[in-house]
Write a protein that holds these residues in place. Structure first.
Motif, PDB file in Angstrom:
ATOM      1  N   LEU A 128       6.000   9.756  -4.758  1.00  0.00           N
ATOM      2  CA  LEU A 128       6.616   8.457  -4.469  1.00  0.00           C
ATOM      3  C   LEU A 128       8.112   8.400  -4.800  1.00  0.00           C
ATOM      4  CD1 LEU A 128       3.738   6.161  -5.795  1.00  0.00           C
ATOM      5  CD2 LEU A 128       4.160   6.864  -3.451  1.00  0.00           C
ATOM      6  N   CYS A 177      11.744  16.315   1.164  1.00  0.00           N
ATOM      7  CA  CYS A 177      10.583  16.061   0.286  1.00  0.00           C
ATOM      8  C   CYS A 177      10.506  17.150  -0.792  1.00  0.00           C
ATOM      9  CB  CYS A 177       9.299  16.032   1.106  1.00  0.00           C
ATOM     10  SG  CYS A 177       7.837  15.867   0.058  1.00  0.00           S
ATOM     11  N   ILE A 182       4.868  16.527   3.155  1.00  0.00           N
ATOM     12  CA  ILE A 182       4.926  16.192   4.588  1.00  0.00           C
ATOM     13  C   ILE A 182       4.785  17.474   5.406  1.00  0.00           C
ATOM     14  CG2 ILE A 182       6.246  14.987   6.374  1.00  0.00           C
ATOM     15  CD1 ILE A 182       7.852  13.714   4.003  1.00  0.00           C
TER      16      ILE A 182
HETATM   17  S1  SF4 Z   1       6.400  12.263   0.872  1.00  0.00           S
HETATM   18 FE1  SF4 Z   1       7.743  13.608  -0.354  1.00  0.00          FE
HETATM   19  S2  SF4 Z   1       9.802  12.684  -0.071  1.00  0.00           S
HETATM   20 FE2  SF4 Z   1       8.301  11.121   0.561  1.00  0.00          FE
HETATM   21  S3  SF4 Z   1       7.936   9.859  -1.269  1.00  0.00           S
HETATM   22 FE3  SF4 Z   1       6.346  11.468  -1.241  1.00  0.00          FE
HETATM   23  S4  SF4 Z   1       7.173  13.155  -2.486  1.00  0.00           S
HETATM   24 FE4  SF4 Z   1       8.889  11.817  -1.971  1.00  0.00          FE
END
Ligand code: SF4
Ligand code: FES
Length: 239
Positions: A128, A177, A182
């Motif tokens: 997050l 990320c 992702i």
């Molecule tokens: S998907 Fe990756 S970049 Fe997006 S909030 Fe989660 S950890 Fe962070």
């Protein structure tokens, strides 16, 4: 010209620009502070709490996030006090409980000698940090992502968790990320970003036939920039 203030960093008196973040000041002086939600291309966010430092201001000591704390006259900053180390270790333990299988988090825990096991595991790769959401908005300018749900169920997502109509498939969210949550792949002439339920047709180089980028991404750039047609029709090698 920006106003200059005097601060102390780990006992050394230095002159810095008023308002510069403590993280940027430390980095300029090669003082290492770990971060997970910071990127120089994005506005400071201050959520991961990895970048903690201890400050003394008007005789009061407290721990703050260095990525968004501004330098002020007379501030005393310490980057590795016992309180910083203890608090950072708690943050790492929480991250380890949230993403116990994630290699980046495991490396971080190993580096700081933090062991998990005391907290209930969530088992989610996403921590997050918001880097994907912010990059899509602040850097790409598309705003295809936001956060859905609350508390433990909070996740980065497309509106209503449906296949995004606006995502251009540029993959910027994937590159920023920090945990690899992702997932993106190019297969059989299409780009897939599973997390956002995106499936976009890739454009081919008119000269060698190699795939260049999603058509939607090229159209997006075409609307923004006045570039020669070769930019859209040819790959990097053939331009
Ligand atoms: S998907 Fe990756 S970049 Fe997006 S909030 Fe989660 S950890 Fe962070
Ligand atoms: S880098 Fe400062 S709170 Fe995440």
């Amino acid at each position: 010209m920006k106003e200059v203030v005097k601060i102390e960093l780990n006992g050394e008196e230095i002159e810095v620009k008023k308002g510069a973040t403590l993280l940027s000041i430390a980095r300029e002086r090669h003082v290492y502070i770990p971060t997970l939600c910071h990127n120089d291309a994005l506005e400071p966010y201050g959520v991961c709490r990895m970048c903690l430092v201890e400050i003394e201001e008007r005789g009061r000591m407290r721990v703050v996030t260095s990525c968004n704390y501004p330098a002020k006259e007379g501030l005393k900053v310490k980057t590795d006090t016992e309180r910083v180390v203890l608090t950072r270790n708690v943050v790492i333990e929480l991250l380890l409980a949230r993403a116990p299988e994630n290699e980046e988090i495991k490396k971080l825990a190993e580096f700081y000698g933090v062991k998990g096991g005391r907290l209930e595991l969530v088992n989610d790769e996403c921590i997050l940090c918001g880097m994907c959401v912010r990059t899509c908005d602040e850097v790409v300018g598309v705003k295809a992502l936001g956060f859905a749900n609350r508390g433990i169920d909070r996740v980065p997502a497309t509106p209503f968790m449906e296949s995004s109509e606006t995502c251009i498939g540029c993959g910027s969210c994937v590159y920023v990320c920090p945990t690899g949550y992702i997932k993106m792949r190019d297969e059989n002439g299409k780009r897939y970003i599973e997390n956002w339920k995106v499936e976009l047709e890739l454009s081919r180089c008119e000269s060698c036939g190699a795939y260049i980028a999603p058509k939607r991404q090229l159209d997006y750039i075409r609307n923004l920039a006045d570039l020669p047609e070769d930019f859209y029709n040819l790959c990097w090698n053939c331009r």
